[in-house]
Design a protein around this motif. Structure first.
Motif, mmCIF file in Angstrom:
data_model
loop_
_atom_site.group_PDB
_atom_site.id
_atom_site.type_symbol
_atom_site.label_atom_id
_atom_site.label_comp_id
_atom_site.label_asym_id
_atom_site.label_seq_id
_atom_site.Cartn_x
_atom_site.Cartn_y
_atom_site.Cartn_z
ATOM 1 N N ILE A 432 0.834 -1.205 0.000
ATOM 2 C CA ILE A 432 0.000 0.000 0.000
ATOM 3 C C ILE A 432 0.867 1.252 0.000
ATOM 4 C CG2 ILE A 432 -1.691 1.296 1.340
ATOM 5 C CD1 ILE A 432 -2.913 -1.307 2.237
ATOM 6 N N SER A 433 1.917 1.267 0.827
ATOM 7 C CA SER A 433 2.792 2.438 0.866
ATOM 8 C C SER A 433 3.460 2.663 -0.486
ATOM 9 C CB SER A 433 3.846 2.269 1.958
ATOM 10 O OG SER A 433 3.245 2.221 3.238
ATOM 11 N N GLY A 434 3.862 1.578 -1.139
ATOM 12 C CA GLY A 434 4.500 1.711 -2.444
ATOM 13 C C GLY A 434 3.545 2.195 -3.516
ATOM 14 N N LEU A 435 2.284 1.779 -3.429
ATOM 15 C CA LEU A 435 1.303 2.170 -4.446
ATOM 16 C C LEU A 435 0.826 3.601 -4.243
ATOM 17 C CD1 LEU A 435 -0.491 1.258 -6.850
ATOM 18 C CD2 LEU A 435 -2.203 0.585 -5.173
ATOM 19 N N VAL A 436 0.499 3.956 -3.007
ATOM 20 C CA VAL A 436 -0.077 5.279 -2.732
ATOM 21 C C VAL A 436 1.005 6.347 -2.624
ATOM 22 C CG1 VAL A 436 -1.548 6.577 -1.133
ATOM 23 C CG2 VAL A 436 -2.018 4.169 -1.576
ATOM 24 N N GLY A 437 2.196 5.959 -2.234
ATOM 25 C CA GLY A 437 3.262 6.935 -2.062
ATOM 26 C C GLY A 437 3.261 7.595 -0.702
ATOM 27 N N VAL A 438 2.661 6.949 0.288
ATOM 28 C CA VAL A 438 2.601 7.453 1.657
ATOM 29 C C VAL A 438 3.076 6.342 2.581
ATOM 30 C CG1 VAL A 438 1.091 8.290 3.501
ATOM 31 C CG2 VAL A 438 0.704 9.029 1.146
ATOM 32 N N GLU A 439 3.858 6.691 3.570
ATOM 33 C CA GLU A 439 4.319 5.700 4.536
ATOM 34 C C GLU A 439 3.232 5.469 5.592
ATOM 35 O OE1 GLU A 439 6.923 3.735 4.694
ATOM 36 O OE2 GLU A 439 7.603 4.449 2.734
ATOM 37 N N ASP A 443 -0.082 -0.477 12.012
ATOM 38 C CA ASP A 443 -1.294 -0.267 12.807
ATOM 39 C C ASP A 443 -2.346 0.503 12.015
ATOM 40 O OD1 ASP A 443 -2.721 -0.332 15.442
ATOM 41 O OD2 ASP A 443 -2.560 1.853 15.196
ATOM 42 N N GLU A 444 -1.923 1.501 11.230
ATOM 43 C CA GLU A 444 -2.877 2.257 10.403
ATOM 44 C C GLU A 444 -3.537 1.353 9.372
ATOM 45 O OE1 GLU A 444 -1.274 6.847 10.209
ATOM 46 O OE2 GLU A 444 -0.216 5.325 9.018
ATOM 47 N N ILE A 445 -2.765 0.464 8.788
ATOM 48 C CA ILE A 445 -3.305 -0.428 7.767
ATOM 49 C C ILE A 445 -4.295 -1.413 8.385
ATOM 50 C CG2 ILE A 445 -2.723 -2.272 6.152
ATOM 51 C CD1 ILE A 445 -0.092 -0.765 5.591
ATOM 52 N N THR A 446 -3.897 -2.078 9.444
ATOM 53 C CA THR A 446 -4.782 -3.086 10.039
ATOM 54 C C THR A 446 -6.023 -2.462 10.650
ATOM 55 O OG1 THR A 446 -3.485 -2.986 12.083
ATOM 56 C CG2 THR A 446 -2.895 -4.691 10.473
ATOM 57 N N SER A 447 -5.863 -1.320 11.338
ATOM 58 C CA SER A 447 -7.040 -0.691 11.950
ATOM 59 C C SER A 447 -8.004 -0.184 10.898
ATOM 60 C CB SER A 447 -6.605 0.458 12.866
ATOM 61 O OG SER A 447 -5.930 1.471 12.133
ATOM 62 N N SER A 448 -7.501 0.310 9.767
ATOM 63 C CA SER A 448 -8.379 0.769 8.691
ATOM 64 C C SER A 448 -9.172 -0.387 8.093
ATOM 65 C CB SER A 448 -7.558 1.463 7.597
ATOM 66 O OG SER A 448 -6.920 2.614 8.086
ATOM 67 N N LEU A 449 -8.504 -1.514 7.865
ATOM 68 C CA LEU A 449 -9.182 -2.660 7.267
ATOM 69 C C LEU A 449 -10.193 -3.259 8.241
ATOM 70 C CD1 LEU A 449 -6.147 -4.344 5.479
ATOM 71 C CD2 LEU A 449 -7.969 -2.986 4.445
ATOM 72 N N LYS A 477 -5.869 -6.378 -4.283
ATOM 73 C CA LYS A 477 -5.077 -5.669 -3.277
ATOM 74 C C LYS A 477 -5.087 -4.159 -3.507
ATOM 75 C CE LYS A 477 -0.891 -6.759 -5.918
ATOM 76 N NZ LYS A 477 0.411 -7.463 -5.911
ATOM 77 N N SER A 478 -5.240 -3.732 -4.766
ATOM 78 C CA SER A 478 -5.297 -2.290 -5.036
ATOM 79 C C SER A 478 -6.552 -1.663 -4.450
ATOM 80 C CB SER A 478 -5.231 -2.034 -6.537
ATOM 81 O OG SER A 478 -6.322 -2.653 -7.197
ATOM 82 N N THR A 479 -7.665 -2.413 -4.406
ATOM 83 C CA THR A 479 -8.879 -1.874 -3.797
ATOM 84 C C THR A 479 -8.726 -1.738 -2.287
ATOM 85 O OG1 THR A 479 -9.871 -4.084 -3.623
ATOM 86 C CG2 THR A 479 -10.315 -2.843 -5.627
ATOM 87 N N LEU A 480 -7.945 -2.628 -1.690
ATOM 88 C CA LEU A 480 -7.655 -2.489 -0.256
ATOM 89 C C LEU A 480 -6.794 -1.259 -0.004
ATOM 90 C CD1 LEU A 480 -6.878 -6.212 0.681
ATOM 91 C CD2 LEU A 480 -9.044 -4.982 0.919
ATOM 92 N N ALA A 481 -5.848 -0.994 -0.908
ATOM 93 C CA ALA A 481 -5.014 0.200 -0.773
ATOM 94 C C ALA A 481 -5.871 1.464 -0.826
ATOM 95 C CB ALA A 481 -3.965 0.223 -1.882
ATOM 96 N N GLU A 482 -6.866 1.463 -1.693
ATOM 97 C CA GLU A 482 -7.757 2.622 -1.780
ATOM 98 C C GLU A 482 -8.518 2.822 -0.474
ATOM 99 O OE1 GLU A 482 -11.551 4.241 -4.433
ATOM 100 O OE2 GLU A 482 -10.577 2.354 -4.946
ATOM 101 N N GLU A 483 -8.957 1.719 0.143
ATOM 102 C CA GLU A 483 -9.691 1.839 1.402
ATOM 103 C C GLU A 483 -8.808 2.412 2.505
ATOM 104 O OE1 GLU A 483 -13.132 1.128 1.996
ATOM 105 O OE2 GLU A 483 -12.848 1.424 -0.152
ATOM 106 N N VAL A 484 -7.586 1.940 2.588
ATOM 107 C CA VAL A 484 -6.687 2.468 3.618
ATOM 108 C C VAL A 484 -6.429 3.951 3.378
ATOM 109 C CG1 VAL A 484 -4.345 2.347 4.540
ATOM 110 C CG2 VAL A 484 -5.614 0.232 4.062
ATOM 111 N N ALA A 485 -6.238 4.334 2.122
ATOM 112 C CA ALA A 485 -5.951 5.731 1.808
ATOM 113 C C ALA A 485 -7.108 6.639 2.219
ATOM 114 C CB ALA A 485 -5.656 5.884 0.324
ATOM 115 N N ARG A 486 -8.347 6.199 1.974
ATOM 116 C CA ARG A 486 -9.467 7.082 2.290
ATOM 117 C C ARG A 486 -9.815 7.063 3.780
ATOM 118 N NH1 ARG A 486 -14.827 5.486 2.502
ATOM 119 N NH2 ARG A 486 -15.181 3.234 2.484
#
Length: 846
Positions: A432-439, A443-449, A477-486
Motif C-alpha cells: 500500500i505504501s508503495g502504491l499510494v506513495g505514503v508511509e 497499525d494504520e493499515i490493520t485498523s483501517s481494514l 489488493k489495489s482496492t484495499l489500498a484505496e480503502e486504507v488511503a481514504r
C-alpha cells in the motif's frame, strides 16, 4: 442517496447542532460526492388546532366555504403568533368535523413555494390563518381535503408545534453513490461512512437478528438450472409471514416525513414499511398478499413467450433471461424490479408475505433496461446488496408491521441461502505504501481494514484480508489500498507533479495527428465527436466509394439495436451532427472529426479470443492473438460544410460553402502534413456524380498513385431525404495513410533567381476525359522547365463540337540557371500539348 439527519442520528452519534454542511464535509472526506441538500421549505408558526364549529356558506360562484372557529392555543395560553387563542378561519375543504385536530398555519408562517400566510379578507370574512392540507405542508400530493391528525393516529394537545410533531424540521443531505459502492445506498451504509470520517460510534441496525429459524409456512424453490452466462439468478431468498394487518392503520407522520426527505412518497402502511426498511438497511423488500399466492413459490427464469402484468398495470412479454417469482399460476413478479399485479396488496389484505432476497446484479440490470423499469430496488441490486442482511431486513419489516399495523408474526417463512463468501485477498507487506506513495504504519493499515469490516489473518510477508459481505467491490489488493488511503485520510497523500522522463514525448504519429487537428481548427472548422455506431442503412449508403457495400463489424451487444455496426466511415456521424445542429437553428456549419474507423477483412472472425484476467500482463503470444481478434482501425479525418461561408452583410451577398471550400481545406491539411496530393475525377455512391473528386498521392518515380480519400457534394436527393440543404460539401481522408506518406523532414526549395515565363494552352478533348488526366499529360510532356500548371477554364458551347469541351491551362516555366526565352517556353508548351494529343486526341484550340 438522500439521508435525513434524524434517521442518520439513530445509528451514529451526531453532535448537537450538527449542520448539513458539516455532514457533507465528513462524507466527502471519505470519498462520497456531495449532491445537495433537502428540507421542508416551511417556517412557523404552524400549530395544532381544534375545530370548534363551522358554518357552511354557499357562494355565488357555486362554491360552498366553511367559516370555522378554531382553537389554536390552550385556554389561558398565548397563541404562537401572539394573537387570540380562538380564530376565525375560512376553509374550502369539507372533510373535517367539529372536534377534529388539524394543522393551522398562523399569520407570519411561510409555506412551500414562498407562500406567506397573513390575516386576509376573503368571502366576506377576515381569515386569521389557514387550515393546511398534506400538499400545502409538503408532505404529499393529497389536496382534496385538509390534513386531519387523527388520520395519522395522532391526538396532540392544542397549540403543539406542528412542525416538530410532523417531522417537518428535519433535513437531508444527498450524496452521489458510485456503482462500486452499493452499500452506501442505505442509512446503514452512510452511517458507517460517517463513523469512518469522524470516529463517531456506529450502531449497526442489522446487528439484531431473530433467534432460530422460522417454521416453513411457504414452500420456496430456487430453480435456475441454466444460469445466464454462468451467473445464478438468486443466492438468497428469505420470507416471513404476518397476519391480521390492519389496512386502516395510518403511516406515522415521522415515517412519512423521512420517506419524503429520502425522495419516496407515502403510499400505504405496508408499502411504506418495505420502502423504509430498504432505505434503512439497503435490502429491497416486496410484500405479497399471501391469500392470493397459489401454492408454493418458485424462483426461475421466464418461459419463452410468458407474460406478466406488473404493478403498473402493464402486461409485459418476458424474455428467457428474465428472473421471475412464480406460483402455481405463473409469474407473479419480476425479480428485483417490480412485483406482479395478481398478488398486489390492497385494502382487503390481511396476511402479508414479506420477501427479502439477493438477486444477480447483471440479471436485474438487464431486466430493468429491457422492460424500461428502473426502480429503487433495481438500483440497489445492480450495485450489489449485502447477502447477509436479508434475514435482519425481513425481521425489521415484521417488527414495524407489528408495532404500527397491529399485525402478528405467525413464526413461519422460509430461508434459502446459497451465496459464496467473498474470496480472501493477499495483501503483501509495504504494497500500500508503495502504491499510494505514503508511509503507512502497520497499525494504520490493520485498523483501517478492521474498521471497514474486514477480517485479517497474518500470513508470510503480508496479510490475508477477507472483505465484509457488504463490500463485493473489494476484489484486489489495489482496492484495499484505496480503502486504507481514504480511511486514514486523503490529506496524507502529497500533491506532487511527476517528472517526465527524458527523451520521451509524443510519437511521430501523435504529433502528426495533433498537427492535423490544429490545422483544421485554425482554418475555421469546429471539431466534433460522433458515436462510432451506425445502422445497416448508413453503412449501405456511405460505406463504400462504389456500389459494393463495405463489410462492417456487428456488435454482439449493441447499445442501440438500430445501430448495431461499428462505423466504416465518418460521414454518418458527421451528418447526424449536422442534422442536430440544423434542428437547433445553426444553419452555417464547418465541422471535422478525427477518429478511428473499423475495416474488417472479409472472411475474418473477430472477438473470438477469450480475454484473459486483468490480474497480470498477458504473454506476447496472447497479446498477438488479442490484436489479431480485432479489426484494423485506421485513423480517418472527415469534413462537412453546409450553409454560408460568409454571411450576408451590407454591400456583400452571402457566399455559400461549396466543394471548392472543402478542396481548399483538404489541400491545406495536405500542405501541413507535407504530403503532395493530387485531385482527379472520382465517384461515390452517396455523392454527386459530376462533383466528386478522388484525392491521390504520387508514389515513386513513375505514375503510380495511392488513393487517400475523396471530396464531393452529397446527392441532392439524399440531402433532401436527410432534411439537409441541397448543397452539402463533404470529404473523408485516410489520415493513417497520409501520416505514413508524410515527409520525415522538410525539404526546402531554393529561391528562384530568374524570372518566370507564363503561357496558356487551350485543348479540345472529349467530355468523358477528366481534366486532371489532361493536366497530367501536359505536365509530363512539357518537361522539367514546367514549374506550375493549373486549370483556369472549362468551356462547352458555341464553337465547340457536341460531346467535346475546351480546357484552358495556365503554365509557368522557369529555369534555375538562366532567363528563358519565349521560344523555349513555347517549345515546352507545344511538347505538353503534343503529349495530350497522343494520349487523348487533344486538339489545340487557337
Amino acid at each position: 442517496m438522500r439521508i435525513p439527519l434524524s434517521w442518520l442520528a439513530e445509528y451514529v452519534d451526531l453532535p448537537a447542532g450538527t449542520t448539513i454542511d458539516e455532514v457533507h464535509a465528513a462524507l466527502v472526506s471519505v470519498g462520497l460526492e456531495e449532491e445537495g441538500s433537502h428540507q421542508f421549505d416551511i417556517d412557523g408558526p404552524v400549530v395544532v388546532g381544534e375545530v370548534l364549529d363551522f358554518t357552511e356558506e354557499p357562494q355565488s360562484n357555486g362554491k360552498t366555504i366553511r367559516w370555522c372557529t378554531v382553537r389554536v392555543a390552550a385556554p389561558g395560553q398565548a397563541a404562537a403568533d401572539g394573537g387570540a387563542d380562538v380564530r376565525g378561519i375560512v376553509c374550502g375543504a369539507h372533510n373535517f368535523f367539529p372536534g377534529d385536530k388539524v394543522v393551522v398555519t398562523l399569520p407570519g408562517a411561510v409555506l412551500p413555494g414562498n407562500f406567506a400566510i397573513a390575516a386576509r379578507k376573503t368571502y366576506g370574512h377576515v381569515s386569521d390563518g389557514m387550515i393546511a392540507s398534506t400538499r400545502e405542508l409538503g408532505l404529499g400530493e393529497e389536496h382534496d381535503g385538509i390534513l386531519r391528525l387523527s388520520s395519522l393516529g395522532l391526538d396532540p394537545a392544542v397549540g403543539t408545534d406542528a412542525l416538530e410533531l410532523l417531522g417537518l424540521t428535519d433535513a437531508a443531505v444527498e450524496v452521489n453513490v458510485t456503482p462500486d459502492r452499493g452499500y452506501a445506498f442505505s442509512i446503514r451504509g452512510i452511517a458507517r461512512e460517517y463513523a469512518h470520517a469522524t470516529g463517531a460510534t456506529f450502531r449497526d441496525p442489522a446487528s439484531v437478528r431473530p433467534a432460530g429459524a422460522p417454521a416453513e409456512g411457504v414452500a420456496v424453490t430456487v430453480s435456475d438450472d441454466a444460469p445466464i452466462r454462468g451467473r445464478v439468478g438468486a443466492t438468497v431468498f428469505v420470507t416471513r409471514v404476518v397476519r391480521g394487518v390492519d389496512q386502516t392503520a395510518p403511516t406515522p407522520a415521522w415515517m412519512i416525513a423521512r420517506l419524503k426527505l429520502a425522495g419516496i412518497r407515502s403510499i400505504s402502511l405496508v408499502v411504506d414499511i418495505t420502502n423504509y426498511v430498504m432505505l434503512e438497511l439497503g435490502q429491497p423488500l416486496h410484500g405479497y398478499d399471501l391469500d392470493l399466492v397459489r401454492g408454493g413459490i418458485v424462483v426461475r427464469r421466464a418461459a419463452p413467450g410468458e407474460t406478466l402484468k406488473t404493478l403498473d398495470g402493464q402486461v409485459r412479454t418476458l424474455d428467457p433471461e428474465d428472473l421471475v417469482i412464480a406460483d402455481d399460476t405463473g409469474a407473479i413478479g419480476l425479480a428485483g424490479v417490480m412485483g406482479g399485479f395478481s398478488t398486489e396488496i390492497s385494502d382487503a389484505t390481511s396476511a402479508v408475505l414479506i420477501e427479502a432476497a439477493n438477486f444477480d446484479p447483471v440479471t436485474v440490470a438487464r431486466t430493468a433496461r429491457r422492460h424500461k423499469l428502473p426502480s429503487e430496488a433495481s438500483k440497489r441490486f445492480e450495485r450489489g446488496v449485502d447477502p447477509e442482511v436479508a434475514v435482519a431486513a425481513a425481521a425489521r419489516a415484521v417488527q414495524l408491521l407489528e408495532e404500527l399495523g397491529g399485525a402478528r408474526a405467525d413464526g413461519t417463512g422460509s430461508g434459502y441461502h446459497a451465496h459464496d463468501q467473498l474470496a480472501p485477498i493477499f495483501l503483501p507487506d509495504r504494497y500500500i505504501s508503495g502504491l499510494v506513495g505514503v508511509e503507512y504504519t502497520d497499525d494504520e493499515i490493520t485498523s483501517s481494514l478492521i474498521e471497514i469490516g474486514a477480517t485479517l489473518e497474518y500470513a508470510h510477508d503480508g496479510l490475508l484480508v477477507s472483505p465484509p459481505s457488504w463490500r463485493p467491490d473489494l476484489t484486489h489488493k489495489s482496492t484495499l489500498a484505496e480503502e486504507v488511503a481514504r480511511i486514514v485520510g486523503y490529506s496524507r497523500i502529497p500533491s506532487v507533479i511527476p517528472t517526465a522522463p527524458p527523451g520521451r514525448g509524443l510519437t511521430r504519429e501523435q504529433q502528426l495527428r495533433r498537427l492535423a487537428a490544429e490545422t483544421l481548427a485554425a482554418s475555421g472548422s469546429t471539431e466534433v465527436l460522433a458515436y462510432p455506431f451506425i445502422s445497416s442503412a448508413s453503412n449501405r449508403t456511405f460505406g463504400s466509394a462504389d456500389d459494393t457495400v463495405a463489410p462492417a463489424v456487428k456488435l454482439a451487444n449493441p447499445l442501440d439495436s438500430e445501430a448495431p455496426l461499428l462505423r466504416t466511415t465518418l460521414l454518418p456521424g458527421l451528418i447526424d451532427i449536422a442534422r442536430r445542429n440544423l434542428s437547433r437553428g445553426l444553419t452555417d456549419l464547418s465541422v471535422y472529426e478525427i477518429g478511428a474507423v473499423f475495416l474488417p477483412v472479409a472472411g475474418a472472425d473477430y472477438g473470438v479470443v477469450e480475454v484473459p484476467s486483468g490480474a497480470s500482463l498477458p504473454a506476447a503470444p496472447v497479446l498477438d492473438d488479442l490484436n489479431a481478434s480485432i479489426p484494423p482501425q485506421p485513423w480517418h479525418v472527415g469534413l462537412l460544410f453546409l450553409g454560408n461561408a460568409v454571411e450576408k452583410q451590407p454591400g456583400q451577398p452571402a457566399v455559400p460553402f461549396g466543394i471548392a471550400d472543402v478542396l481548399d481545406t483538404v489541400r491545406l491539411l495536405a500542405t501541413a502534413l507535407d504530403v503532395p496530393v493530387t485531385v482527379r475525377q472520382g465517384s461515390h455512391s452517396a455523392l454527386h456524380p459530376g462533383r466528386t473528386a478522388e484525392i491521390v498521392v504520387p508514389v515513386g518515380a513513375g505514375a503510380d498513385v495511392v488513393s487517400v480519400g475523396y471530396v464531393g457534394e452529397l446527392l441532392p436527393a439524399l440531402a433532401a431525404e436527410l432534411d439537409l440543404p441541397r448543397v452539402v460539401g463533404v470529404a473523408e481522408l485516410d489520415l493513417s495513410s497520409l501520416m505514413e506518406l508524410a515527409a520525415r523532414s522538410v525539404q526546402a526549395s531554393p529561391l528562384a533567381g530568374y524570372p518566370a515565363a507564363t503561357q496558356d494552352v487551350s485543348l479540345v478533348v472529349a467530355e468523358s476525359v477528366a481534366a486532371g488526366d489532361v493536366l497530367d499529360a501536359v505536365s509530363s510532356g512539357a518537361g522539367e522547365l514546367l514549374e506550375g500548371i493549373h486549370l483556369v477554364d472549362d468551356y462547352r458551347g458555341n464553337g465547340i463540337d457536341g460531346g467535346s469541351k475546351s480546357l484552358t491551362f495556365a503554365l509557368r516555366f522557369r529555369a534555375s540557371d538562366r532567363t528563358l526565352t519565349a521560344a523555349e517556353a513555347s517549345e515546352a508548351r507545344i511538347a505538353g500539348a503534343a503529349e495530350a494529343s497522343r494520349r487523348f486526341g487533344a486538339i489545340v484550340r487557337e
